[in-house]
Design an enzyme around this catalytic site. Structure first.
Site, PDB file in Angstrom:
ATOM      1  N   ASN A 266      -6.575   0.772  -2.888  1.00  0.00           N
ATOM      2  CA  ASN A 266      -7.387   1.499  -1.894  1.00  0.00           C
ATOM      3  C   ASN A 266      -6.776   2.865  -1.612  1.00  0.00           C
ATOM      4  O   ASN A 266      -6.280   3.164  -0.537  1.00  0.00           O
ATOM      5  CB  ASN A 266      -7.592   0.688  -0.614  1.00  0.00           C
ATOM      6  CG  ASN A 266      -6.303   0.201   0.018  1.00  0.00           C
ATOM      7  OD1 ASN A 266      -5.274   0.102  -0.637  1.00  0.00           O
ATOM      8  ND2 ASN A 266      -6.366  -0.104   1.302  1.00  0.00           N
TER       9      ASN A 266
ATOM     10  N   HIS B  93      -2.793 -12.182   2.225  1.00  0.00           N
ATOM     11  CA  HIS B  93      -2.504 -12.194   3.666  1.00  0.00           C
ATOM     12  C   HIS B  93      -3.277 -13.259   4.450  1.00  0.00           C
ATOM     13  O   HIS B  93      -4.072 -12.963   5.355  1.00  0.00           O
ATOM     14  CB  HIS B  93      -2.710 -10.821   4.288  1.00  0.00           C
ATOM     15  CG  HIS B  93      -3.960 -10.085   3.882  1.00  0.00           C
ATOM     16  ND1 HIS B  93      -5.203 -10.670   3.792  1.00  0.00           N
ATOM     17  CD2 HIS B  93      -4.147  -8.785   3.560  1.00  0.00           C
ATOM     18  CE1 HIS B  93      -6.091  -9.763   3.441  1.00  0.00           C
ATOM     19  NE2 HIS B  93      -5.477  -8.609   3.293  1.00  0.00           N
TER      20      HIS B  93
ATOM     21  N   PHE C 172      -6.238  -0.155  11.242  1.00  0.00           N
ATOM     22  CA  PHE C 172      -5.495  -1.386  11.026  1.00  0.00           C
ATOM     23  C   PHE C 172      -4.221  -1.055  10.245  1.00  0.00           C
ATOM     24  O   PHE C 172      -4.143  -0.047   9.561  1.00  0.00           O
ATOM     25  CB  PHE C 172      -6.334  -2.374  10.210  1.00  0.00           C
ATOM     26  CG  PHE C 172      -7.574  -2.861  10.904  1.00  0.00           C
ATOM     27  CD1 PHE C 172      -7.487  -3.828  11.885  1.00  0.00           C
ATOM     28  CD2 PHE C 172      -8.823  -2.362  10.567  1.00  0.00           C
ATOM     29  CE1 PHE C 172      -8.632  -4.301  12.530  1.00  0.00           C
ATOM     30  CE2 PHE C 172      -9.972  -2.819  11.193  1.00  0.00           C
ATOM     31  CZ  PHE C 172      -9.880  -3.788  12.184  1.00  0.00           C
ATOM     32  N   GLY C 173      -3.228  -1.953  10.328  1.00  0.00           N
ATOM     33  CA  GLY C 173      -2.082  -1.846   9.435  1.00  0.00           C
ATOM     34  C   GLY C 173      -0.760  -1.601  10.117  1.00  0.00           C
ATOM     35  O   GLY C 173      -0.682  -0.886  11.122  1.00  0.00           O
TER      36      GLY C 173
ATOM     37  N   ASP D 121       2.239  -7.030   2.780  1.00  0.00           N
ATOM     38  CA  ASP D 121       1.055  -6.245   3.141  1.00  0.00           C
ATOM     39  C   ASP D 121       1.491  -4.972   3.873  1.00  0.00           C
ATOM     40  O   ASP D 121       0.916  -4.596   4.900  1.00  0.00           O
ATOM     41  CB  ASP D 121       0.074  -7.054   3.991  1.00  0.00           C
ATOM     42  CG  ASP D 121      -1.265  -6.332   4.174  1.00  0.00           C
ATOM     43  OD1 ASP D 121      -1.540  -5.394   3.411  1.00  0.00           O
ATOM     44  OD2 ASP D 121      -2.026  -6.698   5.089  1.00  0.00           O
TER      45      ASP D 121
ATOM     46  N   HIS E 139       0.857  -1.185   0.000  1.00  0.00           N
ATOM     47  CA  HIS E 139       0.000   0.000   0.000  1.00  0.00           C
ATOM     48  C   HIS E 139       0.893   1.234   0.000  1.00  0.00           C
ATOM     49  O   HIS E 139       1.567   1.515   0.995  1.00  0.00           O
ATOM     50  CB  HIS E 139      -0.908   0.004   1.231  1.00  0.00           C
ATOM     51  CG  HIS E 139      -1.818  -1.187   1.300  1.00  0.00           C
ATOM     52  ND1 HIS E 139      -3.111  -1.163   0.819  1.00  0.00           N
ATOM     53  CD2 HIS E 139      -1.614  -2.444   1.776  1.00  0.00           C
ATOM     54  CE1 HIS E 139      -3.668  -2.355   1.002  1.00  0.00           C
ATOM     55  NE2 HIS E 139      -2.779  -3.147   1.577  1.00  0.00           N
ATOM     56  N   LEU E 140       0.896   1.969  -1.106  1.00  0.00           N
ATOM     57  CA  LEU E 140       1.709   3.180  -1.205  1.00  0.00           C
ATOM     58  C   LEU E 140       0.923   4.436  -0.853  1.00  0.00           C
ATOM     59  O   LEU E 140       1.502   5.517  -0.758  1.00  0.00           O
ATOM     60  CB  LEU E 140       2.299   3.300  -2.614  1.00  0.00           C
ATOM     61  CG  LEU E 140       3.290   2.196  -3.002  1.00  0.00           C
ATOM     62  CD1 LEU E 140       3.819   2.418  -4.413  1.00  0.00           C
ATOM     63  CD2 LEU E 140       4.434   2.092  -2.005  1.00  0.00           C
TER      64      LEU E 140
ATOM     65  N   ASP F  77      -8.758  -4.908  -2.546  1.00  0.00           N
ATOM     66  CA  ASP F  77      -8.060  -5.072  -1.273  1.00  0.00           C
ATOM     67  C   ASP F  77      -8.346  -3.928  -0.305  1.00  0.00           C
ATOM     68  O   ASP F  77      -8.379  -2.767  -0.693  1.00  0.00           O
ATOM     69  CB  ASP F  77      -6.550  -5.186  -1.497  1.00  0.00           C
ATOM     70  CG  ASP F  77      -5.815  -5.490  -0.215  1.00  0.00           C
ATOM     71  OD1 ASP F  77      -6.353  -6.232   0.625  1.00  0.00           O
ATOM     72  OD2 ASP F  77      -4.703  -4.974  -0.039  1.00  0.00           O
TER      73      ASP F  77
ATOM     74  N   HIS G 182      -9.121 -10.028  -0.804  1.00  0.00           N
ATOM     75  CA  HIS G 182      -9.087  -9.737   0.629  1.00  0.00           C
ATOM     76  C   HIS G 182     -10.236 -10.540   1.238  1.00  0.00           C
ATOM     77  O   HIS G 182     -11.402 -10.178   1.094  1.00  0.00           O
ATOM     78  CB  HIS G 182      -9.281  -8.235   0.848  1.00  0.00           C
ATOM     79  CG  HIS G 182      -9.415  -7.831   2.283  1.00  0.00           C
ATOM     80  ND1 HIS G 182      -8.414  -7.175   2.956  1.00  0.00           N
ATOM     81  CD2 HIS G 182     -10.427  -7.974   3.170  1.00  0.00           C
ATOM     82  CE1 HIS G 182      -8.812  -6.935   4.199  1.00  0.00           C
ATOM     83  NE2 HIS G 182     -10.036  -7.411   4.353  1.00  0.00           N
TER      84      HIS G 182
END
Length: 465
Positions: free
Chosen positions: A107, A245, A340-341, A322, A75-76, A165, A192
């Site tokens: 996303n 994931h 989250f993350g 991820d 995720h950039l 995702d 996902h």
């Protein structure tokens, strides 16, 4: 390792990497050899090559030289989430971890659901990225699961895969339509896996820790049900399918059974593991530790053991990260409200090496296959020569010091976010150099230091290539 300062490197230099242990899982190569890079490509591989014509010689004795690591799940955050990460900072973190190619998730805001947004990402990457960036397009408009994107047009605009995702495609009917369209393109759908009817308000694994903390639990079945459903749809439509994931031991068993059913000649059905699901359990959330709040959640030791076994027996064929950075201040909220993350690009290689190689469970060639040629095949990047070391192929290489020890601290992290439950951890094995299109994008004279970086320009790495 000895070479000239990174700021003087160029994709047009003739560089000789001397005396490395060259591991190329795609060809089964594992030998001591020299590698010559010329005009951004692999010009020669062999023992004791002539060094006299080289502009730079890198002493790689004791190091592993492998194809540049590829992460199919990153995720950039750009566009729209630049306070969390940008293409520039995220790809800097990538090369810091030894990754020379990343596939970025859709996303974003606006969502990567159209050729226009995909074009923006590719163009921005061509100007600011330190490594190759390939976009994964959303499968539904705004990732809302209601209307399918123009799959063909998005693929022509550079999408290497499709995924909502961050969200699941909840409707089975919509999922079948998407798979039919993706199968027509020959691409892959990445899911996902989260049945949202089972996770409303859930913030961590449904287990003893959630009960003790008074938090709403997230059951394994939420993941497993989606995989079961999509396995049937994948077979019906002939669509290549990838589980992102994976976190549940039950999910490992479902994927194992499905892969055995299809055999080697069936429609590809693959799965990936993330570093945190191989090493951490829901106990890491104790004390309301938001650094360990992630989606899917950390589960129990039995799940960790099952995921590791899935990697070892070939059920899980890809090791991803991820990498999902939040803004640093966001994780200071109460557990229910915190996002989250966690980040993953800079620590993944060390964690995977610790769990799989240094434990004696797997050797370096087997592990590196899961981080090079396998993700290249998943995303169709083998057609561009990525994921392997081949004469005349692109000089995307990672040099690894297998015995290096370093400590994960905030000043050792090159990205924008420092949210990781591994802070303070002593790690073993680290990437010490990363070549992208023949240019030295990251270099560490001392493996325990952050290192030096240089973002290759558009001429060195064409956008989306």
């Amino acid at each position: 390792m000895h070479t000239n300062p990174i700021h003087s490197t160029s994709a047009l230099d003739l560089i000789l990497i001397a005396g490395a242990r060259v591991i190329d899982p795609a060809s089964g190569t594992d030998r001591t050899a020299d590698i010559v890079i010329k005009d951004g490509r692999i010009a020669e591989i062999g023992p004791n090559l002539d060094q006299s014509a080289a502009d730079r010689v890198i002493d790689a004795a004791g190091l592993i030289a492998c194809p540049g690591l590829i992460d199919p799940h990153v995720h950039l955050r750009e566009p729209g989430g630049e306070h969390k990460e940008t293409i520039a900072t995220g790809t800097r973190a990538a090369v810091a971890g030894g990754f020379t190619t990343v596939c970025c998730m859709p996303n974003t805001s606006p969502c990567m659901d159209s050729p226009e947004v995909l074009g923006f990402v590719r163009q921005k990457a061509s100007k600011t990225a330190s490594c190759r960036v390939f976009p994964v397009a959303a499968a539904t408009v705004a990732r809302q699961g209601e209307r399918m994107v123009e799959i063909d047009m998005c693929q022509r605009a550079g999408a290497v895969a499709f995924s909502d995702d961050g969200d699941v495609v909840q409707s089975a009917g919509m999922m079948k339509s998407i798979m039919t369209a993706v199968a027509h393109t020959g691409s892959v759908f990445m899911q996902h896996c989260q049945d949202t009817t089972l996770t409303n308000g859930s913030v961590m694994h449904a287990g003893s820790v959630a009960t003790r903390l008074g938090l709403t639990g997230w059951p394994r079945e939420a993941e497993e049900i989606i995989i079961e459903r999509d396995a049937r749809l994948s077979r019906a439509t002939g669509c290549s399918y990838h589980v992102q994931h994976l976190s549940s031991g039950g999910s490992v068993e479902i994927v194992r059974r499905e892969r055995e059913l299809r055999g080697n000649d069936g429609v590809p059905f693959t799965a990936e593991a993330s570093p945190h699901h191989l090493t951490l359990t829901h106990e890491a959330c104790d004390g309301f530790n938001t650094a360990a709040k992630m989606n899917p959640p950390l589960r129990e030791q039995s799940d960790v053991d099952a995921v590791i076994e899935g990697v070892l027996d070939g059920t899980i064929t890809i090791l991803a990260t991820d990498h999902a950075p939040p803004a640093p201040e966001e994780k200071y909220a109460p557990f229910d409200d915190a996002p989250f993350g966690i980040i993953g690009l800079e620590t993944a290689l060390s964690i995977y090496a610790e769990v799989l190689v240094h434990s004696g469970r797997m050797d370096w060639p087997a592990m590196l296959a899961l981080m090079t040629i396998n993700p290249a095949r998943l995303s169709g990047l083998v057609r561009q020569g990525l994921g392997a070391i081949t004469l005349g192929g692109p000089a995307d290489l990672t040099l690894i010091d297998p015995d290096a020890e370093w400590t994960v601290t905030s000043d050792q992290l090159a990205g924008k976010s420092v949210n990781t439950p591994y802070l303070g951890r002593t790690a073993r094995s680290r990437a010490v150099a990363a070549f992208v299109g023949g240019r030295l994008a990251m270099y560490r004279e001392n493996p325990a230091d952050l290192g030096e970086f240089r973002a290759p320009n558009a001429e060195a790495i064409p956008a989306g290539s």
